[in-house]
Design a protein around this motif. Sequence first.
Motif, PDB file in Angstrom:
ATOM      1  N   ARG A 142       0.832  -1.205   0.000  1.00 30.65           N
ATOM      2  CA  ARG A 142       0.000   0.000   0.000  1.00 30.65           C
ATOM      3  C   ARG A 142       0.866   1.255   0.000  1.00 30.65           C
ATOM      4  O   ARG A 142       0.515   2.260  -0.616  1.00 30.65           O
ATOM      5  N   VAL A 192       1.946   2.193  -3.400  1.00 27.66           N
ATOM      6  CA  VAL A 192       0.919   2.848  -4.231  1.00 27.66           C
ATOM      7  C   VAL A 192       1.098   4.367  -4.136  1.00 27.66           C
ATOM      8  O   VAL A 192       1.052   5.093  -5.138  1.00 27.66           O
ATOM      9  N   ILE A 193       1.339   4.823  -2.918  1.00 24.33           N
ATOM     10  CA  ILE A 193       1.548   6.267  -2.717  1.00 24.33           C
ATOM     11  C   ILE A 193       2.858   6.699  -3.382  1.00 24.33           C
ATOM     12  O   ILE A 193       2.916   7.715  -4.086  1.00 24.33           O
ATOM     13  N   ARG A 216       4.451   5.415  -5.857  1.00 30.73           N
ATOM     14  CA  ARG A 216       4.350   5.415  -7.313  1.00 30.73           C
ATOM     15  C   ARG A 216       3.649   6.685  -7.818  1.00 30.73           C
ATOM     16  O   ARG A 216       4.116   7.344  -8.722  1.00 30.73           O
ATOM     17  N   ARG A 217       2.543   7.011  -7.159  1.00 32.85           N
ATOM     18  CA  ARG A 217       1.808   8.187  -7.607  1.00 32.85           C
ATOM     19  C   ARG A 217       2.641   9.453  -7.450  1.00 32.85           C
ATOM     20  O   ARG A 217       2.699  10.317  -8.326  1.00 32.85           O
ATOM     21  N   ARG A 254       5.378   9.679  -9.987  1.00 34.62           N
ATOM     22  CA  ARG A 254       4.826  10.025 -11.299  1.00 34.62           C
ATOM     23  C   ARG A 254       4.493  11.525 -11.358  1.00 34.62           C
ATOM     24  O   ARG A 254       4.840  12.212 -12.310  1.00 34.62           O
ATOM     25  N   ASP A 255       3.878  12.025 -10.271  1.00 34.06           N
ATOM     26  CA  ASP A 255       3.560  13.452 -10.223  1.00 34.06           C
ATOM     27  C   ASP A 255       4.831  14.294 -10.235  1.00 34.06           C
ATOM     28  O   ASP A 255       4.893  15.313 -10.922  1.00 34.06           O
ATOM     29  N   GLU A 262       0.491  18.788   0.771  1.00 34.99           N
ATOM     30  CA  GLU A 262      -0.848  18.209   0.505  1.00 34.99           C
ATOM     31  C   GLU A 262      -1.900  18.917   1.347  1.00 34.99           C
ATOM     32  O   GLU A 262      -3.032  19.101   0.918  1.00 34.99           O
ATOM     33  N   LEU A 288      -6.755  11.515   1.567  1.00 38.77           N
ATOM     34  CA  LEU A 288      -5.707  10.508   1.794  1.00 38.77           C
ATOM     35  C   LEU A 288      -5.788   9.965   3.220  1.00 38.77           C
ATOM     36  O   LEU A 288      -5.692   8.758   3.450  1.00 38.77           O
ATOM     37  N   LEU A 289      -6.003  10.873   4.168  1.00 34.08           N
ATOM     38  CA  LEU A 289      -6.087  10.445   5.569  1.00 34.08           C
ATOM     39  C   LEU A 289      -7.373   9.657   5.827  1.00 34.08           C
ATOM     40  O   LEU A 289      -7.450   8.889   6.781  1.00 34.08           O
ATOM     41  N   SER A 347      -8.507   7.433   3.841  1.00 32.04           N
ATOM     42  CA  SER A 347      -8.378   6.102   3.229  1.00 32.04           C
ATOM     43  C   SER A 347      -7.920   5.097   4.295  1.00 32.04           C
ATOM     44  O   SER A 347      -7.436   5.497   5.350  1.00 32.04           O
ATOM     45  N   LEU A 375      -5.436   3.504   4.886  1.00 32.70           N
ATOM     46  CA  LEU A 375      -3.996   3.337   5.110  1.00 32.70           C
ATOM     47  C   LEU A 375      -3.663   3.533   6.584  1.00 32.70           C
ATOM     48  O   LEU A 375      -4.241   4.405   7.240  1.00 32.70           O
ATOM     49  N   THR A 376      -2.707   2.767   7.058  1.00 31.37           N
ATOM     50  CA  THR A 376      -2.236   2.998   8.433  1.00 31.37           C
ATOM     51  C   THR A 376      -1.242   4.154   8.399  1.00 31.37           C
ATOM     52  O   THR A 376      -0.732   4.518   7.334  1.00 31.37           O
ATOM     53  N   ASN A 377      -0.962   4.686   9.577  1.00 30.49           N
ATOM     54  CA  ASN A 377       0.022   5.780   9.664  1.00 30.49           C
ATOM     55  C   ASN A 377       1.362   5.331   9.093  1.00 30.49           C
ATOM     56  O   ASN A 377       2.044   6.075   8.403  1.00 30.49           O
ATOM     57  N   ILE A 410     -10.812  10.003  11.627  1.00 27.13           N
ATOM     58  CA  ILE A 410      -9.645  10.883  11.450  1.00 27.13           C
ATOM     59  C   ILE A 410      -9.412  11.626  12.768  1.00 27.13           C
ATOM     60  O   ILE A 410      -8.283  11.823  13.185  1.00 27.13           O
ATOM     61  N   GLU A 458      -9.071   1.570  10.826  1.00 29.73           N
ATOM     62  CA  GLU A 458      -8.851   1.139   9.426  1.00 29.73           C
ATOM     63  C   GLU A 458     -10.119   0.493   8.868  1.00 29.73           C
ATOM     64  O   GLU A 458     -10.453   0.698   7.696  1.00 29.73           O
ATOM     65  N   ARG A 498     -12.541   3.265   7.998  1.00 33.66           N
ATOM     66  CA  ARG A 498     -12.163   4.017   6.800  1.00 33.66           C
ATOM     67  C   ARG A 498     -12.344   3.204   5.520  1.00 33.66           C
ATOM     68  O   ARG A 498     -12.645   3.752   4.468  1.00 33.66           O
ATOM     69  N   ARG A 531      -1.752  17.293 -11.218  1.00 36.43           N
ATOM     70  CA  ARG A 531      -0.910  16.799 -12.326  1.00 36.43           C
ATOM     71  C   ARG A 531      -1.375  15.432 -12.819  1.00 36.43           C
ATOM     72  O   ARG A 531      -0.803  14.882 -13.757  1.00 36.43           O
ATOM     73  N   PHE A 551      -5.713   5.542  -8.521  1.00 34.87           N
ATOM     74  CA  PHE A 551      -4.877   5.622  -7.319  1.00 34.87           C
ATOM     75  C   PHE A 551      -5.704   5.331  -6.071  1.00 34.87           C
ATOM     76  O   PHE A 551      -5.348   4.488  -5.236  1.00 34.87           O
ATOM     77  N   PHE A 552      -6.851   6.005  -5.951  1.00 34.76           N
ATOM     78  CA  PHE A 552      -7.658   5.787  -4.747  1.00 34.76           C
ATOM     79  C   PHE A 552      -8.273   4.385  -4.737  1.00 34.76           C
ATOM     80  O   PHE A 552      -8.387   3.769  -3.676  1.00 34.76           O
ATOM     81  N   TYR A 598      -7.794   1.695  -1.699  1.00 34.44           N
ATOM     82  CA  TYR A 598      -8.908   1.040  -1.003  1.00 34.44           C
ATOM     83  C   TYR A 598      -8.930  -0.465  -1.266  1.00 34.44           C
ATOM     84  O   TYR A 598      -9.851  -1.151  -0.846  1.00 34.44           O
TER      85      TYR A 598
END
Lengths: 480, 310
Positions: free
Chosen positions: A13, A16-17, A19-20, A23-24, A96, A105-106, A108, A110-112, B50, B70, B73, B88, B97-98, B102
């Motif tokens: 996971r 995934v971040i 990679r994005r 790319r950006d 961000e 993003l927060l 989602s 994802l864990t910390n 959050i 988790e 979320r 971009r 991406f999202f 998920y």
Amino acid sequence: MIAFPITRSNLGRAIVITRREIRDGMRDWRIIVPILVLTIFFPGLMNFTASRAVAFVTDYGAPVIGERLIPFLLMIVGFFPISVSLVIALESFVGEKERFSLEPLLSSPLTNLQLYIGKTLASAMPPLLASYLGIIVYLAGLYINLRWTPPLHLLVQIVALTTVQATVMVSAAVVVSTQTTSVRAANLMASFVIIPMALLVQGESLVMFWARYDVLWVIIFGLIMVNAVLVRMGVRLFNREELLRREIDEINLKAMWRVFSREFVGEAGFSPVRWYRIEVGKSLRKIRWPIAIMIALVSVAFFIGWQHAPVYQLPAQWITLIGNNIQLRDRLEQFGLFSARGVAVILFQNLRASLLASFLGVFSFGVLAAIVFMIPTGLVGYLAGQVALAGFNPLLFIGAFVLPHGLAEIPASILIGAATIHLGASFISPPPGKTVMDGWLIALADWTKVFMGLAAPLLALAALLEVFVTPAVVVAVLGG
Amino acid sequence: MIEARALTKYFDDFHAVETVSLSVPAGRVLALLGPNGAGKTTTVRMLTSILKPTSGTAIVAGYDVVRQPEGVRANVGILTEHHGLYLRSTGREYLDFFGELYGVAANVRRQRIGELLDRFGMAEAAGRRTSEYSKGMRQKLALIRSMLHDPPVLLLDEPTSAMDPQSAKLVRDAIADLRTDNRAIILCTHNLPEAEALADTIAIIRKGRIIASGTTDDLKDQLLGPALMELRFAAPVDGVAQTLSDVATIVEQGADWVRYCAASPETANPLILSRLARDGVSVFTLAEAPRSLEAVYLRAVEEDESALRS
């Protein structure tokens, strides 16, 4: 307790971040242009510089300068591209936040830790790859122009050094990014990363021209340790709530005083007896582990001093006090002993040293404070060793010269050292649910309680003993 | 699906949310109404794990917001106040991406992204960078993102705020569809007609507290009193008040109209109509007098204000 489960799922996971973001980043000319310049143009320039410099210094019969310059430039070629990582990492979270893309993003699953790893890798990877490429370009040029190839160990060292420097900068910048509210504030705070790194590179430059390449391993090891602390700090301080909540960076002295005074006074109210019994006791319990660490450190310092006595042996005639005890009392009085003024001087000196050590400890996670407090016991160990080498009983030296006041002074040093480690560590690991500042203020209140309640009175007692009792014991034991 | 009990959030000395309790079963929409700074966003952030509540509990899609963040979320789709796209990236890259974050499988992701883009009329723009999108398109893309992993719970903050009327209708229809799909939805909005049209339950939040909640009709009865009936006549009429006095209470009247309230309109209205017919009065219309949600909202705020003052 924060675990660091670098599992496949966590990494998956996180990537995934990564990679994005890469790319950006690769679509941002502000990142691409410096990387390209530092990867292709700059190594070429360094190559040209190295070739010219080697030819020049050889003409003047100083080829050693050329020999040292080439590895030095290798290090510089590796370092320059990774400086870009600082810019990327600094805006990783706060950027961000400014662009309002942090909340999705927060939100989602994802864990910390996954977020932290993903962001850190995204900041470090492109500049590091550029750095490796720059090294290759530089070395290829050198081989073509001068037929020079680096020794394998030097190449490994430079690659390792470049990698750990990049990770240290990124880890530190990510911490800054999670603790600021704007990219501008993060850039201002970046001085705390840039200045130490600049000093480090200067030190490394000296090492490279000195050609003591073995010292680079020490630097690499030190940086790995620093990186471990920064990563721990980054993960521990990562707080979704704080990231979203904080809108402005401000110094609220009133709120700070409230946190400090609440912790300092605690449940004691205005009763000094209750304060001692409840509050000082509470702070002592909090620093029990740092106390154990300090005891271990001063013991280690004593043995290091003892071990070094034969290495740096003093001439036997210097150990005269024990053997030559004529008019000993008069001689001790010349040093201000047996006088009230002596008490004031020693107490002032000890308080000043303790405060200075604590001040240094604040900026070094407590490490420098611990080192300062290790020095006296190291010296005692060294002198005890000298006494033994001169043929006298070291226990007699310790018992007469150190123990009478040391019984108060050593515990005071251990307590101040422990409270300062606790204070320094509060940056890395604030109490659950507390901000870094609140955690630090609570630790400062603990430090103040320990200092005012125990250490300062012990230092006052130690000064009295050192001026009136220790010299008396010395005179009684040695005669005169 | 969403069960919040006495959720409270303090930021130091500021009480952002105070003992908020909500219940949204599957297939229902709750509209959270309130002025800016009332505590809507804080409540939603607590429901998304959050923000950690200072006290109180909430179970969202079967997960505890404090102990299983988790899980919460992963089962919540959230449309935030600021959509915050990656400018971009193209629309499709953003959604992909999202979807991956998920944990939506690649083939499912592709299919769902395609379907949702089509549904919201965004398929053609999907290959363009989001920096080129209009405000409304960005909003739609963010909404698609929130629905991408097919969450059982949706928390939507101002879902139609930046949209043109056609897009807004598209989104409202989508929300109505999602409700029938057995999802629990919380809608934070300032758009009262939208809330009235979409929500089964309304909760009005002010200064961190829920000051009124219930179905729209309940709230209207509770805050504006019983329904008022309005009779309009074909021509001006005299003496109507006397004719109706034993079955209804006249509240207001004009030359050719009258408003009354009756304890039981079901029995009173036919009786009134037959009496008027007997007296030869031509009735043009008989309908419930409009009571807007805006009136309910303003009354709730007014009552809360006077309660706080006293």
